[in-house]
Design an enzyme around this catalytic site. Structure first.
Site, mmCIF file in Angstrom:
data_model
loop_
_atom_site.group_PDB
_atom_site.id
_atom_site.type_symbol
_atom_site.label_atom_id
_atom_site.label_comp_id
_atom_site.label_asym_id
_atom_site.label_seq_id
_atom_site.Cartn_x
_atom_site.Cartn_y
_atom_site.Cartn_z
ATOM 1 N N CYS A 1 60.171 15.884 -56.669
ATOM 2 C CA CYS A 1 59.706 15.979 -58.052
ATOM 3 C C CYS A 1 58.729 17.151 -58.181
ATOM 4 O O CYS A 1 58.619 17.781 -59.216
ATOM 5 C CB CYS A 1 59.041 14.683 -58.463
ATOM 6 S SG CYS A 1 57.845 14.134 -57.252
ATOM 7 N N GLU B 1 56.239 7.258 -63.402
ATOM 8 C CA GLU B 1 56.143 8.643 -62.913
ATOM 9 C C GLU B 1 57.526 9.274 -63.000
ATOM 10 O O GLU B 1 58.485 8.717 -62.468
ATOM 11 C CB GLU B 1 55.644 8.667 -61.470
ATOM 12 C CG GLU B 1 54.268 8.052 -61.266
ATOM 13 C CD GLU B 1 53.180 8.722 -62.075
ATOM 14 O OE1 GLU B 1 53.305 9.916 -62.388
ATOM 15 O OE2 GLU B 1 52.207 8.034 -62.434
HETATM 16 P P1 NAD Z 1 66.579 7.668 -61.196
HETATM 17 O O1 NAD Z 1 65.765 7.628 -62.424
HETATM 18 O O2 NAD Z 1 68.021 7.906 -61.327
HETATM 19 O O3 NAD Z 1 66.437 6.282 -60.420
HETATM 20 C C1 NAD Z 1 65.183 5.755 -60.056
HETATM 21 C C2 NAD Z 1 65.294 4.250 -59.927
HETATM 22 O O4 NAD Z 1 65.553 3.704 -61.198
HETATM 23 C C3 NAD Z 1 66.417 3.783 -59.025
HETATM 24 O O5 NAD Z 1 65.967 2.690 -58.267
HETATM 25 C C4 NAD Z 1 67.488 3.338 -60.014
HETATM 26 O O6 NAD Z 1 68.330 2.339 -59.519
HETATM 27 C C5 NAD Z 1 66.655 2.810 -61.141
HETATM 28 N N1 NAD Z 1 67.287 2.818 -62.440
HETATM 29 C C6 NAD Z 1 68.294 3.594 -62.903
HETATM 30 N N2 NAD Z 1 68.571 3.292 -64.178
HETATM 31 C C7 NAD Z 1 67.754 2.308 -64.539
HETATM 32 C C8 NAD Z 1 67.521 1.620 -65.759
HETATM 33 N N3 NAD Z 1 68.222 1.868 -66.827
HETATM 34 N N4 NAD Z 1 66.562 0.683 -65.785
HETATM 35 C C9 NAD Z 1 65.810 0.434 -64.701
HETATM 36 N N5 NAD Z 1 65.971 1.054 -63.530
HETATM 37 C C10 NAD Z 1 66.925 1.996 -63.451
HETATM 38 O O7 NAD Z 1 65.885 8.729 -60.244
HETATM 39 P P2 NAD Z 1 66.300 9.187 -58.789
HETATM 40 O O8 NAD Z 1 67.544 9.992 -58.884
HETATM 41 O O9 NAD Z 1 66.285 8.041 -57.838
HETATM 42 O O10 NAD Z 1 65.062 10.118 -58.380
HETATM 43 C C11 NAD Z 1 64.961 11.423 -58.777
HETATM 44 C C12 NAD Z 1 64.048 11.567 -59.969
HETATM 45 O O11 NAD Z 1 62.784 10.990 -59.676
HETATM 46 C C13 NAD Z 1 63.743 12.995 -60.338
HETATM 47 O O12 NAD Z 1 63.762 13.135 -61.722
HETATM 48 C C14 NAD Z 1 62.333 13.193 -59.779
HETATM 49 O O13 NAD Z 1 61.626 14.228 -60.414
HETATM 50 C C15 NAD Z 1 61.736 11.877 -60.003
HETATM 51 N N6 NAD Z 1 60.597 11.632 -59.130
HETATM 52 C C16 NAD Z 1 59.350 11.666 -59.658
HETATM 53 C C17 NAD Z 1 58.247 11.476 -58.830
HETATM 54 C C18 NAD Z 1 56.843 11.493 -59.378
HETATM 55 O O14 NAD Z 1 55.936 11.098 -58.664
HETATM 56 N N7 NAD Z 1 56.640 11.915 -60.601
HETATM 57 C C19 NAD Z 1 58.442 11.253 -57.473
HETATM 58 C C20 NAD Z 1 59.743 11.214 -56.972
HETATM 59 C C21 NAD Z 1 60.814 11.411 -57.800
#
Ligand code: NAD
Length: 976
Positions: free
Chosen positions: A769, A735
């Protein structure tokens, strides 16, 4: 024991009044013109009634005849034309836009019967007319809702001007004993009814500033009223505002300046189940202060809404469900008020002759003279009833709405709905001509009074967790104490990041360390993956019921700790009170919902059964699951993905976001306490590298990820790369982000659109999001909406979220702070900045920014900013608005505000997003009610909190067995 009012006397008087009143029809039921006739017909036809009221509701926003014509067709084309009398309507439709001016005129004429025009001489003429009846008045100012400080200040000026104007006019009126005198002296001729919510930008019982601002504005009104010998009556609005309204009213009157003056009253609503405590409380209060106070007892005008609001939140319904129960309560409270006549000036607001007769007889028995209390009725609704009561010698006051006619329509709709509803006395008297005996008989309460939210430990069906009701003082107090208690253990020192420790800091104050957690090493991660793989067969073979029971238990523990969890979340990620509480509720919902879902899926299903063959279809878990969560819903999303993986029988490696490790650890503790075995779920703490390591592991079968698009796409690429020795294809539940748009149509209800757009765009600083980051305005509504929006946002306060005065808290960290600041600079080059609020320098605060004239293909309009930045775009028509909205790589949420049935229909089909919201905010999806997830580059998974979600964590298996053995076919029931 309470003395009962003589029933025979009440009925005798009610009958006499009824006979007088029944001779003439009130204007409401007098079909003088097209709309009058339509109201008449609509009484028998629910679909016409809905269409009619909705049409009248939208009319003020329609600028042109063409628009009026289009809406007429859209609303009435669906109505069943077979009914007699509707022929005229059909002709109207075919006449199209030609009839638009006639319709508008008709509605204005209709409005004039119920609303007095504030400008010009009309108002004074109406008031003078009323005095000849004789009837006194109380003036209610109608119009748009207040959404900004500027509008609140303007409303106060309007009240003050009216007080002065009316005082000057009323000085010339000849005296009239019936309405001017009471046993305690002269009654003010000028009486103004005031809604406290109109005196501040947003009336919110959680925000201490509401009380401060409203008190100050009310003081000025009281001061002016005292000066002019006028009276002020405070209206009662929705239940959520009740306690604060009463507190403000009494609080100001307790101040030295207002101990005696002005003459002040407040409305109380008998449909509230706990109204009696307010009546008794107010009488006690007035006696304690030896002050007279007025009480207008009404039944209540928000009945349907109160039920709808309570059901939405899963809160106890505050009103009686049975009309008769309200009537019974009304009589009980009437008597109480009259018994308090030493300090209470009672006013009975009703059109129900039985209720009024009861009050008159009760007064007589208690010894309150006829001029010691009054009857109040709505202007335009019940003239013959009013006449009958006046002729009986009562003091009568008319509640008169004043303002511009068309903007006052929403008032009109509410009143029409109320007085033409099936249970309305007026409708029963004049439209249905019920027999007098049934109309005046003793009201009897037949239905159970209360409906409370319940939460058995293991409910038989899923039920959403009710959020905390912060309108209650007790809950506000409890959360304040919890915040102090939780904060007690935090340390004050500058952040000292290191490779081996994650330090979680308060984003509102980066010198406050919430907690410190050791980063899981690569070697530890590999060991954890091995352990999970070893435990998998045992967990897979654990019955679904047992796994579900652990989640039910975890939900129960979470519910017990909800206050602490919400408080910790507030400090760790900077969420406001309601937002933090909502995240905890959502986490509880996920635990319960997926547990229920697993019970549904656990039993193997039989497919086609043949005499010689059994065929079953069942699900198995996939294996070891890596859960990678974001920080913005640090409990709910982590809990949701983890619960789904666990309950389906997968072993989980749970990685919270590095910005919210403490909440992740809390969830882990809860799961373990609920009985989750060691090998079923292990906690890994760390950042992106740790996540990436998990994704690459050959031994991982499933990744459930929620986060940014960049990381999501990277995970998909890595996960689907086959690695030597890997005997499976990984499954990724992914997501991602959004660039969500809200369309505001030309006919939108701007009061609602402004408030919901602000909540959607700036709630949790735009870091959802689902947040609105683009608002697409149709040209006619563009300037008006934008100026109201900007003023309303400017009224928001920025600061630490523990102080509920602050609507805007910090963004998550320094990186986000920098990134958003950069986007604001980009925005200044690409578009026109119409608002950039300054924010506190300490902590990661960013003031909301709004840009207008944003080009659809600019970076501002295309890239996810994830902060309090809103882009405003303009569209020439609805087609173009949809085109702009869809012109994005993301497709998560979207919304429209429109009152055109055709446009709503078009949006349903053409607005291509995962979650579309119509005439409401676009954030805050509720588990099971609004399963959540995006399309296009916003996600590939099935919706979280929906019926297909668990399937992604499972592999389906089909088993077919030939049961035929040398011609012997066993009976089907003997085979499993
Ligand atoms: P992010 O993608 O920076 O991080 C999310 C998670 O991924 C964290 O736990 C992080 O440590 C991990 N991560 C980072 N790089 C990685 C990699 N290369 N491989 C594997 N894991 C990795 O996102 P964020 O800043 O924590 O959250 C904000 C984002 O999430 C926004 O873009 C928002 O729109 C999205 N979001 C989407 C939903 C949905 O339901 N669609 C819900 C909440 C947030």
């Amino acid at each position: 024991m309470a003395i009962l009012t003589s029933e025979a006397e009440v009925q005798r008087l009610a009958r006499a009044l009824y006979q007088k009143a029944a001779r003439q029809k009130p204007a409401l039921f007098d079909a003088q013109d097209l709309l009058g006739r339509m109201i008449d017909w609509s009484l028998d036809d629910e679909s016409l009634r809905v269409a009619l009221f909705r049409f009248v509701d939208v009319l003020p926003s329609l600028e042109s005849s063409a628009e009026i014509g289009r809406h007429l067709e859209e609303y009435f084309a669906r109505v069943d034309h077979a009914l007699s009398g509707l022929a005229i309507l059909a002709q109207t439709l075919h006449a199209g836009t030609l009839v638009a001016p006639i319709v508008r005129r008709n509605v204005i004429n209709l409005a004039r019967r119920f609303i007095a025009e504030e400008s010009g001489d009309h108002l004074i003429a109406v008031l003078s007319g009323l005095r000849t009846e004789p009837a006194a008045f109380t003036l209610d100012v109608v119009g748009e809702a207040t959404v900004s400080d500027g509008e609140a200040a303007a409303m106060q000026r309007r009240y003050l001007d009216l007080l002065r104007r009316l005082a000057a006019a009323s000085a010339k009126w000849p005296a009239c004993t019936q309405i001017d005198d009471s046993p305690s002296g002269k009654i003010p001729r000028v009486n103004l009814s005031v809604k406290l919510s109109s005196l501040c930008a947003r009336f919110d019982p959680l925000d201490p500033n509401t009380g401060v601002v409203v008190r100050e504005r009310l003081r000025e009104l009281f001061r002016e009223a005292a000066q002019l010998q006028a009276a002020v009556t405070v209206d009662m609005e929705q239940y959520a505002f009740r306690d604060l309204t009463l507190a403000i009213f009494c609080g100001v009157l307790e101040e030295d300046e207002f101990r005696q003056q002005p003459y002040a009253a407040i409305a109380l609503q008998a449909y509230l189940q706990d109204a009696e405590k307010d009546v008794r409380g107010l009488i006690r209060w007035a006696r304690g202060r030896t002050r007279r106070v007025g009480v207008r007892l009404v039944k209540g005008a928000y009945w349907d809404s109160e039920i709808a609001w309570a059901k939405q939140k899963n809160w106890p319904i505050p009103v009686f469900l049975d009309k008769a129960a309200t009537d019974v309560n009304y009589e009980r409270l009437s008597r109480l008020l009259l018994e308090g006549h030493d300090v209470i000036d009672a006013a009975f607001g009703s059109h129900n002759l039985r209720s009024l007769a009861h009050a008159i007889i009760a007064a007589k028995e208690i010894g309150v003279p006829a001029n010691g209390y009054e009857m109040q009725m709505l202007y335009g609704m019940a003239e013959p009833v009013r006449q009958a009561v006046i002729q009986n010698g009562q003091r009568v006051r008319v509640y008169l709405p004043a303002g511009e006619l068309l903007p006052g329509i929403s008032y009109l709709i509410r009143r029409l709905m109320e007085n033409t509803s099936n249970t309305s006395f007026l409708r029963q008297t004049y439209a249905e001509k019920k027999d007098v005996d049934s109309l005046i008989k003793t009201p009897l309460n037949t239905k159970p009074a209360t409906q409370t939210a319940r939460h058995p430990a293991k409910p038989s069906a899923f039920q959403n967790e009710a959020p905390v009701n912060f309108s209650c003082e007790e809950n506000r107090q409890r959360f304040t104490e919890t915040l102090e208690e939780v904060r007690h253990v935090f340390e004050r020192q500058p952040k000292r990041g290191s490779a081996t420790w994650i330090e979680s800091v308060n984003p509102a104050d980066s010198n406050e360390v919430i907690g410190r957690i050791r980063v899981t090493t690569v070697a530890e991660t590999d060991k954890a993956i091995d352990k999970a793989a070893r435990f998998f067969p045992e967990w897979r073979d654990t019955p679904g019921q047992k796994r579900a029971d652990i989640l039910f238990q975890a939900a129960e523990i979470m519910r017990e700790r909800r206050w602490q969890l919400a408080a910790r979340e507030l400090f760790e990620v900077g969420k406001g009170w309601r937002e933090a509480d909502a995240d905890v509720c959502e986490a509880i919902d996920y635990l319960n919902y997926y547990a229920h879902e697993m019970l549904r899926l656990a039993e193997p299903r039989k497919t086609q059964q043949l005499p010689s063959e059994t065929n079953t279809y069942s699900y198995e878990p996939r294996g070891v699951a890596g859960i990678i969560a974001p920080w913005n819903f640090p409990l709910a999303i982590l809990a949701g993905m983890t619960a789904a993986a666990l309950v389906t029988g997968n072993c989980v490696l749970m990685k919270p976001a590095e910005q919210a490790p403490m909440i992740g650890a809390q969830l882990f503790d809860i799961l373990r306490e609920a009985g989750l075995p060691d090998g079923a779920c292990q906690l890994l703490q760390g950042g992106g590298e740790l996540g990436a390591h998990l994704v690459r592991s050959r031994k991982i079968h499933l990744i459930a990820f929620t986060g940014s698009r960049e990381v999501g796409l990277e995970i998909l690429r890595e996960a689907y790369t086959h690695r030597p020795g890997q005997a499976h294809v990984k499954r990724v539940v992914c997501e991602m982000g959004g660039k969500n748009a809200v369309i505001v149509d030309n006919d939108a209800d701007l009061d609602e659109a402004v408030v919901h757009t602000i909540d959607s765009a700036f709630g949790y600083q735009g870091q959802k999001c689902s947040a609105a980051s683009r608002v697409i305005l149709l040209s006619e509504v563009h300037d008006r909406f934008l100026s109201r929006l900007v003023d309303a946002v400017r009224s928001l306060k920025i600061g630490p979220p523990e102080d509920p005065r602050n609507a805007i808290g910090p963004v998550i960290d320094a990186t986000a702070h920098r990134r958003i600041a950069e986007y604001i600079e980009i925005g200044k080059k690409e578009a026109k900045c119409v608002l950039e609020m300054t924010a506190p320098a300490d902590g990661f605060f960013v003031g909301p920014a709004i840009f207008r004239d944003v080009e659809p293909h600019s970076r501002l309009a295309q890239e996810e900013i994830f902060g309090p930045v809103l882009s405003v775009l303009k569209a020439k028509d609805f087609d173009q608005a949809l085109q702009i909205a869809n012109d994005s790589e993301f497709a998560l949420t979207g919304g429209i505000f429109s009152r055109s049935p055709a446009h709503i229909e078009q949006a349903r089909k053409e607005f291509h997003v995962g979650n579309l919201y119509i005439n409401r905010g676009i954030t805050g999806a509720v588990v099971e009610r609004q399963p959540f997830g995006g399309l296009k580059l916003s996600g590939i998974g099935s919706k979280a909190g929906g019926p297909d979600y668990l399937l992604q964590f499972l592999e389906p298996r089909t088993i077919s067995e030939n049961t035929l053995r040398h011609g012997f076919v066993p009976p089907e029931r003997a085979m499993k």
